[in-house]
Enzyme design. Structure first.
Site, PDB file in Angstrom:
ATOM      1  N   GLU A  43       0.822  -1.214   0.000  1.00 15.42           N
ATOM      2  CA  GLU A  43       0.000   0.000   0.000  1.00 15.42           C
ATOM      3  C   GLU A  43       0.850   1.255   0.000  1.00 15.42           C
ATOM      4  O   GLU A  43       0.491   2.259  -0.618  1.00 15.42           O
ATOM      5  CB  GLU A  43      -0.972   0.019   1.175  1.00 15.42           C
ATOM      6  CG  GLU A  43      -1.930   1.192   1.065  1.00 15.42           C
ATOM      7  CD  GLU A  43      -3.250   0.993   1.772  1.00 15.42           C
ATOM      8  OE1 GLU A  43      -4.095   1.899   1.655  1.00 15.42           O
ATOM      9  OE2 GLU A  43      -3.456  -0.047   2.416  1.00 15.42           O
ATOM     10  N   ARG A  88       4.798 -17.139  -1.002  1.00 19.60           N
ATOM     11  CA  ARG A  88       5.997 -17.789  -0.461  1.00 19.60           C
ATOM     12  C   ARG A  88       6.392 -17.078   0.830  1.00 19.60           C
ATOM     13  O   ARG A  88       6.299 -15.858   0.918  1.00 19.60           O
ATOM     14  CB  ARG A  88       7.113 -17.681  -1.501  1.00 19.60           C
ATOM     15  CG  ARG A  88       8.460 -18.137  -1.088  1.00 19.60           C
ATOM     16  CD  ARG A  88       9.476 -18.042  -2.245  1.00 19.60           C
ATOM     17  NE  ARG A  88       9.259 -19.159  -3.171  1.00 19.60           N
ATOM     18  CZ  ARG A  88       8.691 -19.064  -4.372  1.00 19.60           C
ATOM     19  NH1 ARG A  88       8.293 -17.899  -4.827  1.00 19.60           N
ATOM     20  NH2 ARG A  88       8.536 -20.120  -5.135  1.00 19.60           N
ATOM     21  N   SER A  89       6.861 -17.832   1.813  1.00 18.60           N
ATOM     22  CA  SER A  89       7.304 -17.211   3.069  1.00 18.60           C
ATOM     23  C   SER A  89       8.757 -16.761   2.962  1.00 18.60           C
ATOM     24  O   SER A  89       9.536 -17.267   2.146  1.00 18.60           O
ATOM     25  CB  SER A  89       7.131 -18.179   4.243  1.00 18.60           C
ATOM     26  OG  SER A  89       7.979 -19.296   4.084  1.00 18.60           O
ATOM     27  N   HIS A 125      -4.712   0.458 -14.183  1.00 21.68           N
ATOM     28  CA  HIS A 125      -5.679   1.439 -14.691  1.00 21.68           C
ATOM     29  C   HIS A 125      -5.412   2.777 -14.003  1.00 21.68           C
ATOM     30  O   HIS A 125      -5.292   2.829 -12.782  1.00 21.68           O
ATOM     31  CB  HIS A 125      -7.100   0.969 -14.373  1.00 21.68           C
ATOM     32  CG  HIS A 125      -8.147   2.016 -14.552  1.00 21.68           C
ATOM     33  ND1 HIS A 125      -8.559   2.444 -15.792  1.00 21.68           N
ATOM     34  CD2 HIS A 125      -8.859   2.731 -13.638  1.00 21.68           C
ATOM     35  CE1 HIS A 125      -9.487   3.383 -15.622  1.00 21.68           C
ATOM     36  NE2 HIS A 125      -9.688   3.567 -14.336  1.00 21.68           N
ATOM     37  N   LEU A 126      -5.294   3.836 -14.808  1.00 21.44           N
ATOM     38  CA  LEU A 126      -5.147   5.187 -14.279  1.00 21.44           C
ATOM     39  C   LEU A 126      -6.283   6.025 -14.829  1.00 21.44           C
ATOM     40  O   LEU A 126      -6.185   6.591 -15.917  1.00 21.44           O
ATOM     41  CB  LEU A 126      -3.793   5.791 -14.675  1.00 21.44           C
ATOM     42  CG  LEU A 126      -2.559   5.105 -14.104  1.00 21.44           C
ATOM     43  CD1 LEU A 126      -1.285   5.707 -14.671  1.00 21.44           C
ATOM     44  CD2 LEU A 126      -2.568   5.169 -12.581  1.00 21.44           C
ATOM     45  N   GLY A 127      -7.372   6.087 -14.089  1.00 20.45           N
ATOM     46  CA  GLY A 127      -8.546   6.832 -14.535  1.00 20.45           C
ATOM     47  C   GLY A 127      -8.666   8.179 -13.855  1.00 20.45           C
ATOM     48  O   GLY A 127      -7.858   8.548 -13.002  1.00 20.45           O
TER      49      GLY A 127
END
Length: 144
Positions: A66, A95-96, A110-112
């Site tokens: 994030e 995977r760890s 997507h860039l809206g």
């Protein structure tokens, strides 16, 4: 062609300490590379990011994902008029990892005008996929 709002953006912003304490001070996340269509960053896997079994905590992976997606989303808008906030995050852990450094790469799907969708791939030091995240962002006008 670069996707960033500021087409003259260079990597000097990568060297600037991020003001968010969870990102920089606690988890030691660093933005490391800015490409034409991606933002990359790293996070150590150690006692700060471990879950009780001694492996990378899924929540820490989500914070890295994030952080990368949000910063990339922010860099794609005119910050004098807009800001971005998270709508939804979905992470699949593949995977760890118990030690070392993980690297995340955020790329747009997507860039809206009002929404953005980002894919963030987190890999271990061998380049093997640790997790994959889809982050949906809302592009919101700044208050007058």
């Amino acid at each position: 062609m670069a996707i960033w709002f500021d087409k003259n953006l260079d990597e000097k912003f990568l060297r600037t300490k991020h003001p968010n304490k969870i990102i920089h001070d606690f988890l030691d996340i660093h933005f490391t590379e800015l490409g034409d269509d991606f933002l990359r960053g790293t996070m150590p896997v150690d006692e700060r990011t471990h879950q009780p079994m001694g492996i990378l905590h899924g929540g820490a992976s989500c914070v890295l994902a994030e952080s990368l997606g949000s910063m990339a989303g922010y860099l794609c808008v005119d910050s004098s008029k807009y800001h971005v906030v998270g709508l939804d995050i979905h992470t699949t852990h593949i995977r760890s990892v118990s030690s070392g450094i993980v690297t995340g790469t955020a790329k747009p799907v997507h860039l809206g005008r009002s929404t953005q969708v980002w894919e963030i791939r987190i890999e271990n030091e061998e380049g093997k996929l640790v997790s994959i995240t889809r982050l949906n962002m809302f592009v919101k006008e700044n208050a007058p």
